[in-house]
Design an enzyme around this catalytic site. Structure first.
Site, mmCIF file in Angstrom:
data_model
loop_
_atom_site.group_PDB
_atom_site.id
_atom_site.type_symbol
_atom_site.label_atom_id
_atom_site.label_comp_id
_atom_site.label_asym_id
_atom_site.label_seq_id
_atom_site.Cartn_x
_atom_site.Cartn_y
_atom_site.Cartn_z
ATOM 1 N N GLY A 521 0.873 -1.274 0.078
ATOM 2 C CA GLY A 521 0.158 -0.063 -0.102
ATOM 3 C C GLY A 521 0.749 1.397 0.009
ATOM 4 O O GLY A 521 1.935 1.195 0.311
ATOM 5 N N ARG A 522 0.183 2.240 -0.453
ATOM 6 C CA ARG A 522 1.093 3.590 -0.477
ATOM 7 C C ARG A 522 -0.002 4.752 -0.396
ATOM 8 O O ARG A 522 -1.221 4.702 -0.835
ATOM 9 C CB ARG A 522 1.839 3.598 -1.734
ATOM 10 C CG ARG A 522 2.211 4.529 -2.232
ATOM 11 C CD ARG A 522 3.056 4.737 -3.645
ATOM 12 N NE ARG A 522 4.069 3.964 -3.558
ATOM 13 C CZ ARG A 522 5.388 4.303 -3.470
ATOM 14 N NH1 ARG A 522 5.720 5.571 -3.084
ATOM 15 N NH2 ARG A 522 6.315 3.220 -3.376
ATOM 16 N N GLY A 523 0.529 5.853 0.265
ATOM 17 C CA GLY A 523 -0.260 7.199 0.411
ATOM 18 C C GLY A 523 0.279 8.019 0.711
ATOM 19 O O GLY A 523 1.852 8.194 0.765
ATOM 20 N N SER A 525 1.163 9.763 3.256
ATOM 21 C CA SER A 525 1.741 9.585 4.469
ATOM 22 C C SER A 525 3.073 8.685 4.396
ATOM 23 O O SER A 525 3.834 8.634 5.285
ATOM 24 C CB SER A 525 0.910 9.433 5.647
ATOM 25 O OG SER A 525 0.292 8.424 5.542
ATOM 26 N N GLY A 526 3.123 7.824 3.538
ATOM 27 C CA GLY A 526 4.075 6.918 3.432
ATOM 28 C C GLY A 526 3.694 5.535 2.609
ATOM 29 O O GLY A 526 2.718 5.535 2.059
ATOM 30 N N LYS A 542 4.253 0.450 8.228
ATOM 31 C CA LYS A 542 4.327 1.785 7.531
ATOM 32 C C LYS A 542 5.390 2.562 7.572
ATOM 33 O O LYS A 542 5.974 2.882 8.710
ATOM 34 C CB LYS A 542 2.973 2.520 7.769
ATOM 35 C CG LYS A 542 2.964 3.695 7.057
ATOM 36 C CD LYS A 542 1.455 4.356 6.987
ATOM 37 C CE LYS A 542 1.053 5.332 6.047
ATOM 38 N NZ LYS A 542 -0.084 5.633 5.776
ATOM 39 N N ASP A 634 -8.920 11.723 6.734
ATOM 40 C CA ASP A 634 -8.553 11.007 5.515
ATOM 41 C C ASP A 634 -9.229 9.958 5.301
ATOM 42 O O ASP A 634 -8.923 8.858 4.982
ATOM 43 C CB ASP A 634 -6.870 10.864 5.099
ATOM 44 C CG ASP A 634 -7.001 10.753 3.639
ATOM 45 O OD1 ASP A 634 -7.693 11.012 3.001
ATOM 46 O OD2 ASP A 634 -5.728 9.995 3.319
#
Length: 811
Positions: A521-523, A525-526, A542, A634
């Site tokens: 996963g990726r967003g 914030s990291g 994370k 979010d």
């Protein structure tokens, strides 16, 4: 061996004509004896038990407790009759006299507690499944009940009134009355009071706030507060809160704990342990008297609350911090040159001022304190609103609290000759529980005439039993030794199991993720990686984007995240902070995110409805019920994860700005937060940010889950002229609903085609209506997440239209 047979014979010889057994009620002329452990009252469904409860060596109190023991074998006591006057373990009894009075007598026959009731008619003492011990007539008239005289615990349906008060226990092992009290004051407001050995002060409500500033009202005269079975607490002063696991089912209790905090507990039946589902005070150092005089309370992310003596002071009682610390020097008042001041940065002491002096210098404040022998020090703080410094001299150094959030220092007076030796980190003292002594009750009473034959048989049986016990222990130790040998591994001989919230090293997490090789996963914030920890637990790790955030600030925030605990929040197992490396370790969710499952068509209508309900519960906990008030900022399908049973868990909470209690309404952000398509209008128009931004995002996510359409794009519809128009998802759903109101077909037009028409129309319609109300442009018309839960649970009444009031068109 014949020892068991001998014990049976002895039991018969020693038993009285009335054998020991559990009872549903006792009547006039009956009694319960301390010498018969099984001689207890039990409620009809065995929820509660009442009888003599051991509180020390040969000391007992008559009490009520939950019948089910906890995982450590202990029992949860909820009421005591004689907490401050324990009785002897021999010949003490609770009797219901023929006069209708209940008395508790000690071994010498002295009455230590009584109900002071009288009745000429037949009465009985009965324990209800609510935990209420009631003395009543056969006609049902209540003469006395334990609910009117609580100790430290309030049970569901038990009222707290103007005439009742909850008082904490002295310690975890001492049930006598402690220093903390929950009560209604003369202004009709519910308060927490520290009533210590020499001083007392109210610390909750915040003494700096008026009742209305804290959301309370003193314009009432009923003075009553009640916890209902579903987990709602409501007080006449407008104090309201709810359990994190809101709903009928779990056993609950509200307790004033020994540390001065009020906590609502829910019983985890499977683990047989109590879980905190709400607490009044999130920062334990703000509780008055917690470390005693001449001491400082500090709170650290890893170790929790700690007490330390001030420089130049030593601990007064190594088994009890309430006594605080005392000077290890002889105070002098004869010569000002013999004393000086040591500066304690980021320290504040509440109360006990000799005087306030505005617009003064540091030198002036020192001189003022030196003039008075009883001045122990002074607080020197800058008043930004007024533009000057304030000097507050102190007669007593009490309620000391160290925090990086305090910008101003405290100065304490110490002997000048030894000042250099005190200008060092002060010694940390720990409680020494090994020297605690439980006092034996000194009671004299006449001994019964002994039976020589019985005494001989008893000694013989004990001897045989001792041989059996020694043999059993030998076998047990042998088995433990073999198991221990079998569990050895190459690393220093023992397998180490990492459990709970802890700090990981960067090397540990790098190894667990195979050098961060498997990205899941990726967003913003990291990036999230899959990893396997040293204890073989699968984790989501994370790696936060690089930031200039200081280590202390990061630890403060991650400490809050680690303390958030709810079945619909992803569990945080730990963190790493080394240099610029910032990582968080979460439980791994087997079915990934809601975003993945919407596109893969794995969700039927039942799963979608449960996801909506579970997500609402998680957000409600963050907004209203957890230990720190948190906005997510979010909420989107990527941040709602699904476990092996497709139960939802909100992820990435706590990475946004954290709020203290009461601070949400005046919050501000330095930049917009969230994801396009899910963001509330307040972000765009620079309006105050409240919990309603998460409510808006929740509504959009639910509409996406129901329709299968993304809000980040647009829905194309045909206009009256045959052309194509672009519509936002929320607008499109609302138009579909209003265009076909009355024929029931609108839900068929918007529902995700992946469900193939197999769904409960009533429940899906309910979910859409709730989602649309959440996604209103005006934040004041959006419901709270608690209200969302109540509305979604309304489907169980099979009449959701009535519960939503379609007649008044509230949607």
């Amino acid at each position: 061996m014949y020892t068991p047979l001998l014990f049976i014979v002895l039991s018969f010889l020693l038993s009285s004509p009335f054998s020991s057994s559990t009872l549903l009620r006792i009547t006039k002329g009956s009694f319960l004896s301390v010498e018969k452990p099984s001689n207890i009252l039990i409620s009809e469904k065995s929820v509660f038990s009442s009888g003599f409860h051991a509180v020390g060596n040969n000391t007992y109190c008559f009490a009520i407790w939950y019948t089910q023991s906890l995982d450590d074998g202990s029992y949860t006591v909820v009421w005591m009759a004689n907490r401050d006057r324990p009785v002897n373990g021999r010949r003490s009894k609770l009797s219901l006299l023929k006069t209708g009075n209940i008395i508790l007598t000690d071994a010498d026959g002295l009455t230590v507690w009584a109900t002071e009731t009288t009745s000429t008619s037949s009465v009985q003492l009965e324990l209800y499944d609510t935990g209420n011990l009631v003395l009543h007539t056969l006609e049902g008239k209540i003469l006395w009940q334990s609910f009117d005289l609580p100790t430290d615990t309030l049970l569901p349906q038990q009222p707290l009134t103007r005439s009742t008060i909850l008082v904490s226990s002295r310690s975890q092992s001492n049930y006598s009355s402690g220093f903390y009290k929950l009560y209604f004051d003369d202004d009709n407001v519910l308060n927490l009071l520290f009533d210590g050995l020499a001083t007392s002060s109210v610390y909750w409500l915040d003494p700096c706030l008026r009742p209305w500033q804290a959301g309370r009202t003193n314009y009432n005269n009923s003075r009553i507060a009640v916890l209902d079975p579903a987990g709602h607490f409501k007080s006449s002063d407008d104090l309201k809160f709810s359990a994190a696991d809101l709903g009928i089912g779990p056993k609950r209790r509200l307790t004033v704990d020994v540390d001065g905090n009020v906590r609502l507990y829910s019983l985890n039946e499977k683990l047989r342990s109590w879980v905190v589902s709400w607490q009044a005070i999130s920062n334990p150092c703000s509780i008055h008297g917690i470390c005693g005089p001449n001491s400082l309370c500090t709170y650290a992310a890893e170790s929790g609350r700690r007490c330390n003596c001030l420089p130049g002071h030593k601990m007064k009682n190594h088994t009890d911090w309430s006594y605080g610390c005392e000077p290890d020097f002889t105070p002098s008042c004869n010569n000002d040159h013999e004393v000086a001041f040591i500066k304690l940065p980021h320290v504040k002491f509440y109360g006990y001022e000799l005087g306030y002096f505005e617009n003064q210098t540091l030198e002036w404040c020192e001189e003022e304190c030196l003039k008075h022998c009883d001045c122990k020090g002074f607080q020197f703080s800058y008043e930004s609103d007024n533009g000057y410094y304030l000097c507050a001299t102190k007669a007593l150094l009490f309620n000391g609290y160290r925090s990086v959030g305090f910008n101003d220092p405290m100065y304490i007076k110490l002997p000048n000759s030894k000042l250099s030796s005190y200008d060092k980190p002060n010694q940390e003292f720990r409680l020494d529980c090994s020297h605690q002594v439980t006092a034996l009750l000194q009671r004299t009473y006449k001994k019964k005439q002994e039976n020589g034959a019985v005494k001989f048989m008893l000694w013989f049986a004990c001897g045989c039993g001792g041989v059996e016990i020694i043999g059993f222990l030998f076998i047990l130790l042998y088995v433990m030794y073999r198991n221990r040998e079998g569990s050895r591994v190459s690393d220093n001989g023992y397998r180490h199991v990492d459990i709970g919230f802890r700090k990981f090293t960067y090397a540990e997490l790098k190894k667990a993720t195979l050098n961060f090789s498997e990205e899941i996963g990726r967003g913003s914030s990291g990036v999230v990686y899959k990893g396997i920890l040293s204890d073989n637990r699968v984790a989501a790790i994370k790696r936060l984007a690089e930031t200039d955030q200081g280590e202390e600030e990061f630890l403060a925030e991650v400490s809050t995240i680690g303390r958030l605990n709810h079945m619909h929040l992803t569990e945080t197992w730990g963190y790493c902070v080394e240099g610029k490396h910032r990582l968080l370790v979460y439980e791994y969710m087997e079915h990934g995110s809601l975003a993945e499952n919407i596109t893969s068509n794995t969700l039927d209508w039942q799963k979608r409805f449960e996801i909506a309900l579970g997500t609402a519960k998680g957000l409600a906990y963050l907004h209203e019920e957890c230990l720190e008030w948190v906005l997510h900022c979010d909420v989107k399908p990527h941040n709602i994860l699904l476990d092996s049973n497709y139960q939802p868990k909100v992820a990435d909470f706590g990475l946004s700005k954290l709020f203290n209690r009461g601070g949400i309404g005046n919050s501000s952000f330095s930049r917009m937060r969230g994801t396009r398509g899910y963001m509330a209008p307040e972000w765009v128009f620079n309006l105050p940010i409240t919990s309603k931004v998460d409510v808006y995002s929740y509504g959009v996510v639910m509409l996406e889950m129901i329709t299968g359409r993304s809000p980040t794009g647009a829905v194309h519809t045909m206009d009256d002229d045959g052309g194509m128009e672009r519509r936002r998802l929320v607008t499109w759903v609302r138009e579909k609903m209003h265009a076909t109101t009355g024929n029931g077909s609108w839900i068929d037009e918007i529902i995700d085609t992946a469900m193939d028409g197999e769904y409960d129309k009533n429940k899906m319609e309910l979910l859409v209506r709730v989602a649309l109300q959440c996604a209103e442009e005006d934040k004041d018309t959006r419901p709270t997440m608690t209200k969302v839960i109540e509305k979604l649970l309304g489907h169980k009444n099979d009449d959701f239209k009535k519960s939503f009031g379609h007649e008044n068109n509230q949607f």
